[in-house]
Design a protein around this motif. Structure first.
Motif, PDB file in Angstrom:
ATOM      1  N   VAL A 147      32.547   1.880  16.961  1.00 48.40           N
ATOM      2  CA  VAL A 147      32.010   2.696  17.902  1.00 48.40           C
ATOM      3  C   VAL A 147      31.372   2.251  18.948  1.00 48.40           C
ATOM      4  CG1 VAL A 147      30.128   4.598  17.863  1.00 48.40           C
ATOM      5  CG2 VAL A 147      31.474   4.660  16.094  1.00 48.40           C
ATOM      6  N   LEU A 148      30.512   1.006  19.051  1.00 42.05           N
ATOM      7  CA  LEU A 148      30.034   0.325  20.049  1.00 42.05           C
ATOM      8  C   LEU A 148      30.924  -0.217  21.117  1.00 42.05           C
ATOM      9  CD1 LEU A 148      26.844  -1.071  18.472  1.00 42.05           C
ATOM     10  CD2 LEU A 148      27.211   1.025  20.015  1.00 42.05           C
ATOM     11  N   GLN A 149      32.259  -0.753  20.434  1.00 37.52           N
ATOM     12  CA  GLN A 149      33.242  -1.249  21.162  1.00 37.52           C
ATOM     13  C   GLN A 149      33.883  -0.091  21.957  1.00 37.52           C
ATOM     14  OE1 GLN A 149      36.557  -3.248  19.265  1.00 37.52           O
ATOM     15  NE2 GLN A 149      38.042  -2.181  20.579  1.00 37.52           N
ATOM     16  N   ASN A 150      33.806   1.116  21.510  1.00 45.08           N
ATOM     17  CA  ASN A 150      34.352   2.198  22.145  1.00 45.08           C
ATOM     18  C   ASN A 150      33.316   2.794  23.553  1.00 45.08           C
ATOM     19  OD1 ASN A 150      34.144   5.786  22.149  1.00 45.08           O
ATOM     20  ND2 ASN A 150      36.410   4.987  22.405  1.00 45.08           N
ATOM     21  N   TYR A 151      31.957   2.822  22.846  1.00 46.25           N
ATOM     22  CA  TYR A 151      31.120   3.212  23.788  1.00 46.25           C
ATOM     23  C   TYR A 151      30.862   2.379  25.028  1.00 46.25           C
ATOM     24  CZ  TYR A 151      26.450   4.761  25.240  1.00 46.25           C
ATOM     25  OH  TYR A 151      25.426   5.203  26.233  1.00 46.25           O
ATOM     26  N   TRP A 163      31.759  -6.586  21.469  1.00 39.30           N
ATOM     27  CA  TRP A 163      31.960  -5.733  20.322  1.00 39.30           C
ATOM     28  C   TRP A 163      33.304  -5.824  19.825  1.00 39.30           C
ATOM     29  CZ3 TRP A 163      28.187  -4.737  17.205  1.00 39.30           C
ATOM     30  CH2 TRP A 163      27.020  -4.765  17.671  1.00 39.30           C
ATOM     31  N   TRP A 164      34.382  -5.993  20.719  1.00 39.02           N
ATOM     32  CA  TRP A 164      35.646  -6.302  20.310  1.00 39.02           C
ATOM     33  C   TRP A 164      35.779  -7.330  19.213  1.00 39.02           C
ATOM     34  CZ3 TRP A 164      39.235 -10.245  20.153  1.00 39.02           C
ATOM     35  CH2 TRP A 164      40.563  -9.568  20.163  1.00 39.02           C
ATOM     36  N   THR A 165      34.865  -8.358  19.547  1.00 36.00           N
ATOM     37  CA  THR A 165      35.240  -9.723  18.760  1.00 36.00           C
ATOM     38  C   THR A 165      34.521  -9.067  17.236  1.00 36.00           C
ATOM     39  OG1 THR A 165      34.642 -11.136  20.529  1.00 36.00           O
ATOM     40  CG2 THR A 165      34.016 -11.918  18.370  1.00 36.00           C
ATOM     41  N   ARG A 166      33.368  -8.775  17.386  1.00 37.09           N
ATOM     42  CA  ARG A 166      32.943  -8.367  16.128  1.00 37.09           C
ATOM     43  C   ARG A 166      33.629  -7.428  15.208  1.00 37.09           C
ATOM     44  NH1 ARG A 166      26.563  -7.778  18.733  1.00 37.09           N
ATOM     45  NH2 ARG A 166      26.403 -10.090  19.165  1.00 37.09           N
ATOM     46  N   MET A 181      38.454   4.441  17.139  1.00 35.34           N
ATOM     47  CA  MET A 181      37.382   4.011  18.125  1.00 35.34           C
ATOM     48  C   MET A 181      38.008   2.666  18.755  1.00 35.34           C
ATOM     49  SD  MET A 181      34.713   6.092  18.442  1.00 35.34           S
ATOM     50  CE  MET A 181      35.917   7.284  18.468  1.00 35.34           C
ATOM     51  N   ALA A 182      38.711   1.983  18.044  1.00 39.07           N
ATOM     52  CA  ALA A 182      39.334   0.706  18.420  1.00 39.07           C
ATOM     53  C   ALA A 182      40.700   0.669  18.152  1.00 39.07           C
ATOM     54  CB  ALA A 182      38.553  -0.501  17.461  1.00 39.07           C
ATOM     55  N   PRO A 183      41.704   1.334  19.060  1.00 42.17           N
ATOM     56  CA  PRO A 183      42.864   1.622  18.675  1.00 42.17           C
ATOM     57  C   PRO A 183      43.760   0.190  18.554  1.00 42.17           C
ATOM     58  CG  PRO A 183      42.104   2.833  20.687  1.00 42.17           C
ATOM     59  CD  PRO A 183      41.047   2.030  20.127  1.00 42.17           C
ATOM     60  N   ASN A 184      43.105  -0.910  19.157  1.00 44.39           N
ATOM     61  CA  ASN A 184      43.714  -2.235  18.878  1.00 44.39           C
ATOM     62  C   ASN A 184      43.856  -2.577  17.244  1.00 44.39           C
ATOM     63  OD1 ASN A 184      40.901  -2.562  19.329  1.00 44.39           O
ATOM     64  ND2 ASN A 184      41.181  -4.793  18.556  1.00 44.39           N
ATOM     65  N   THR A 185      43.005  -1.876  16.452  1.00 44.66           N
ATOM     66  CA  THR A 185      43.065  -2.239  15.164  1.00 44.66           C
ATOM     67  C   THR A 185      44.139  -1.239  14.526  1.00 44.66           C
ATOM     68  OG1 THR A 185      41.386  -0.374  14.758  1.00 44.66           O
ATOM     69  CG2 THR A 185      40.578  -2.919  15.203  1.00 44.66           C
ATOM     70  N   ALA A 211      39.266   1.761  27.204  1.00 48.39           N
ATOM     71  CA  ALA A 211      39.057   0.327  27.147  1.00 48.39           C
ATOM     72  C   ALA A 211      40.120  -0.248  28.327  1.00 48.39           C
ATOM     73  CB  ALA A 211      39.571  -0.264  25.686  1.00 48.39           C
ATOM     74  N   PRO A 212      39.808  -1.504  28.737  1.00 43.66           N
ATOM     75  CA  PRO A 212      40.870  -2.149  29.488  1.00 43.66           C
ATOM     76  C   PRO A 212      42.048  -2.269  28.999  1.00 43.66           C
ATOM     77  CG  PRO A 212      38.678  -3.107  29.564  1.00 43.66           C
ATOM     78  CD  PRO A 212      38.772  -2.248  28.554  1.00 43.66           C
ATOM     79  N   ALA A 213      43.348  -2.215  29.755  1.00 47.60           N
ATOM     80  CA  ALA A 213      44.543  -2.444  29.286  1.00 47.60           C
ATOM     81  C   ALA A 213      44.588  -3.778  28.735  1.00 47.60           C
ATOM     82  CB  ALA A 213      45.413  -2.162  30.454  1.00 47.60           C
ATOM     83  N   ASN A 214      44.144  -4.496  29.561  1.00 44.26           N
ATOM     84  CA  ASN A 214      44.116  -6.029  28.692  1.00 44.26           C
ATOM     85  C   ASN A 214      42.796  -6.748  28.421  1.00 44.26           C
ATOM     86  OD1 ASN A 214      46.974  -6.353  29.023  1.00 44.26           O
ATOM     87  ND2 ASN A 214      46.754  -6.302  31.318  1.00 44.26           N
ATOM     88  N   LEU A 215      42.476  -6.508  27.280  1.00 43.26           N
ATOM     89  CA  LEU A 215      41.089  -6.956  26.822  1.00 43.26           C
ATOM     90  C   LEU A 215      41.228  -8.735  26.939  1.00 43.26           C
ATOM     91  CD1 LEU A 215      40.274  -5.046  23.756  1.00 43.26           C
ATOM     92  CD2 LEU A 215      39.206  -4.770  25.875  1.00 43.26           C
ATOM     93  N   THR A 216      40.140  -9.313  27.590  1.00 47.89           N
ATOM     94  CA  THR A 216      39.828 -10.778  27.543  1.00 47.89           C
ATOM     95  C   THR A 216      39.861 -11.196  26.425  1.00 47.89           C
ATOM     96  OG1 THR A 216      37.682 -10.514  27.899  1.00 47.89           O
ATOM     97  CG2 THR A 216      38.822 -10.584  29.751  1.00 47.89           C
ATOM     98  N   THR A 217      40.268 -12.564  26.285  1.00 47.93           N
ATOM     99  CA  THR A 217      40.142 -13.170  24.865  1.00 47.93           C
ATOM    100  C   THR A 217      38.683 -13.545  24.505  1.00 47.93           C
ATOM    101  OG1 THR A 217      42.335 -14.334  25.119  1.00 47.93           O
ATOM    102  CG2 THR A 217      40.782 -15.263  23.488  1.00 47.93           C
ATOM    103  N   PRO A 218      38.161 -13.005  23.600  1.00 51.72           N
ATOM    104  CA  PRO A 218      36.634 -13.068  23.343  1.00 51.72           C
ATOM    105  C   PRO A 218      36.092 -14.472  22.889  1.00 51.72           C
ATOM    106  CG  PRO A 218      37.686 -12.202  21.357  1.00 51.72           C
ATOM    107  CD  PRO A 218      38.678 -12.368  22.414  1.00 51.72           C
ATOM    108  N   THR A 219      34.915 -14.658  23.071  1.00 50.46           N
ATOM    109  CA  THR A 219      34.283 -15.953  22.593  1.00 50.46           C
ATOM    110  C   THR A 219      34.217 -15.754  21.259  1.00 50.46           C
ATOM    111  OG1 THR A 219      32.486 -15.134  23.311  1.00 50.46           O
ATOM    112  CG2 THR A 219      33.696 -16.807  24.655  1.00 50.46           C
ATOM    113  N   THR A 220      34.096 -16.674  20.320  1.00 45.26           N
ATOM    114  CA  THR A 220      33.748 -16.443  19.025  1.00 45.26           C
ATOM    115  C   THR A 220      32.190 -16.189  18.862  1.00 45.26           C
ATOM    116  OG1 THR A 220      35.644 -17.961  18.219  1.00 45.26           O
ATOM    117  CG2 THR A 220      34.019 -17.525  16.758  1.00 45.26           C
TER     118      THR A 220
END
Length: 455
Positions: free
Chosen positions: A259-263, A270-273, A327-331, A406-415
């Motif tokens: 939900v927070l990734q979406n918001y 939040w993408w990483t988490r 909420m997180a279509p990448n999943t 969400a941005p079309a190309n999410l950046t690679t998140p830090t761990t």
């Protein structure tokens, strides 16, 4: 001998004819399967009959919280399927248990109401608000207001005397577990905060979601690879953690994070988490090599030690996985595969009772296990309706809230947190899982049927 074979064949055909027939990729079949499970759940409710309590499934054995969980499932069932035949009874049940202050605190339930119990009724209220379920009658407040009322109580109960924060499991001091800082209670507060932030656009809720997350990871209830452990104790200042894991603990944080990734418009953190927590659900899938992708309650299912409460927990992971994919279509791809495998297993386990469609608990066996009840029916209903997630509208917000794509190309998140381990302990001293002899043939048949259904 030939007669015996014929008799077995006829019996097998009769059972198959009564079972829930599920075509995983056919909308009408999914709706029909979910409706059969919903009907079974409804049949266990006696609150609208003489001797029952409005809003409550019979106690014993079902505690108050599970009734709230079941009605929340019914709200979602309506939203996903469009079947409104249970809306009146669901509406009456929710209104009847709102409490005198419209905050889901019910004095008569003081002996068995803790922060987590209250939360499952709040989840139902939030779903009602997000999906446009009919509002309570005057003078009752709206569903979202009741959730906000409960949220304010959680803020007031945030306890910094020990452990530098956190919600206790219980809020009545006389109840057992009052000193326990529990993941599901804090995860519920986290998810409720996330959903209120998205629904209202009020970042006070977002601030609290961040605060709860930081506290939970800070004391080690979420570890460096996103395992979510059961809790800790303020009597030891939360210096040690109970490493038992349950489906609903990772699920409650997963959906809140999604939900927070979406918001937050797909923010890296939040993408990483969200993705880390989704990976952590692997603890609860594929109990054996010949049951790939099937959900199970890892802590108690294999040795048949689950209690009544624990028999329902798979329902909530199913519910929150589907919500995560919205909420997180990448999943969506990963989630969809898990939901389909588990739904096929659940359908194969719904062959019990006089109607031949009562649902069992173990989805990986390919058959009914004579273990049924509210939690088992609820879990089957939820895993089945989730197959409709790609045809389902996302949760609503207030009209002034703008949720951007969400941005079309999410950046690679830090761990985050630092990932340096791949070990996923179930709990301290848990022996390795084995395999069930003879399971291969049973589940191979189920898999073949699933493939046939998908054609």
């Amino acid at each position: 001998m030939a007669f015996a074979h014929t008799r077995v064949a006829v019996l097998s055909f009769a059972v198959a004819a009564l079972a829930i027939n599920l075509n995983l990729n056919h909308t009408a079949s999914v709706i029909d399967a979910a409706s059969i499970a919903a009907r079974g759940l409804r049949s266990l409710y006696n609150g609208d009959t003489a001797g029952g309590v409005l809003g409550k499934f019979p106690y014993p054995p079902y505690y108050w919280w599970e009734s709230g969980a079941a009605w929340g499932g019914m709200v979602n069932y309506w939203h996903y399927t469009g079947d409104d035949q249970y809306n009146n009874i669901t509406w009456e049940a929710l209104v009847s248990q709102m409490g005198p202050q419209s905050d889901w605190v019910v004095p008569v339930e003081a002996f068995n109401e803790g922060n987590d119990d209250q939360a499952f009724w709040v989840f139902a209220a939030l779903s009602a608000a997000e999906h446009g379920f009919p509002e309570p009658p005057a003078p009752f407040p709206t569903w979202i207001t009741t959730a906000q009322n409960a949220w304010q109580l959680y803020v007031e109960r945030w306890n910094t005397t020990n452990c530098n924060g956190g919600l206790k499991w219980q809020f009545y001091p006389e109840n057992k577990g009052y000193n326990y800082k529990q993941s599901i209670a804090n995860g519920a507060f986290f998810q409720i905060s996330a959903r209120l932030a998205r629904y209202t656009g009020n970042n006070t809720y977002l601030d609290w979601a961040n605060k709860i997350w930081d506290w939970t990871t800070g004391i080690g209830l979420i570890d460096n690879i996103y395992n979510v452990f059961d809790g800790s104790d303020e009597l030891i200042n939360c210096t040690r953690v109970d490493h038992h894991q349950w489906t609903y603990n990772v699920g409650v944080f997963l959906y809140g994070a999604a939900v927070l990734q979406n918001y937050t418009n797909g923010s890296d953190v939040w993408w990483t988490r969200t993705n880390g927590l989704l990976d952590a659900t692997s603890t609860f899938f594929s109990p054996f090599p010949n049951a790939t992708g099937i959900m199970f309650e890892a802590q108690c299912e294999l040795d048949n030690s689950c209690n009544v409460d624990q028999l329902s927990k798979k329902a909530y992971l199913a519910r929150w996985l589907a919500g995560t994919s919205l909420m997180a279509p990448n999943t969506a791809g990963k989630v969809g595969a898990l939901l389909k495998a588990s739904a096929a297993g659940a359908a194969a386990a719904c062959t019990g009772g006089s109607d031949g469609r009562t649902c069992g608990f173990r989805w990986y066996t390919g058959s009914y296990d004579n273990n049924t009840g509210v939690g088992q029916q609820l879990s089957a209903m939820e895993i089945m309706y989730t197959l409709l997630v790609n045809q389902t509208a996302p949760p609503k917000t207030l009209s002034n809230v703008v949720i951007r794509d969400a941005p079309a190309n999410l950046t690679t998140p830090t761990t985050d947190p630092d990932s340096s381990s791949t070990h996923r302990p179930l709990h301290d001293g848990q022996p390795p899982l084995g395999t069930v002899p003879g399971l291969g043939l049973m589940f191979t048949l189920t898999t073949i049927l699933s493939l046939i259904w998908s054609i």
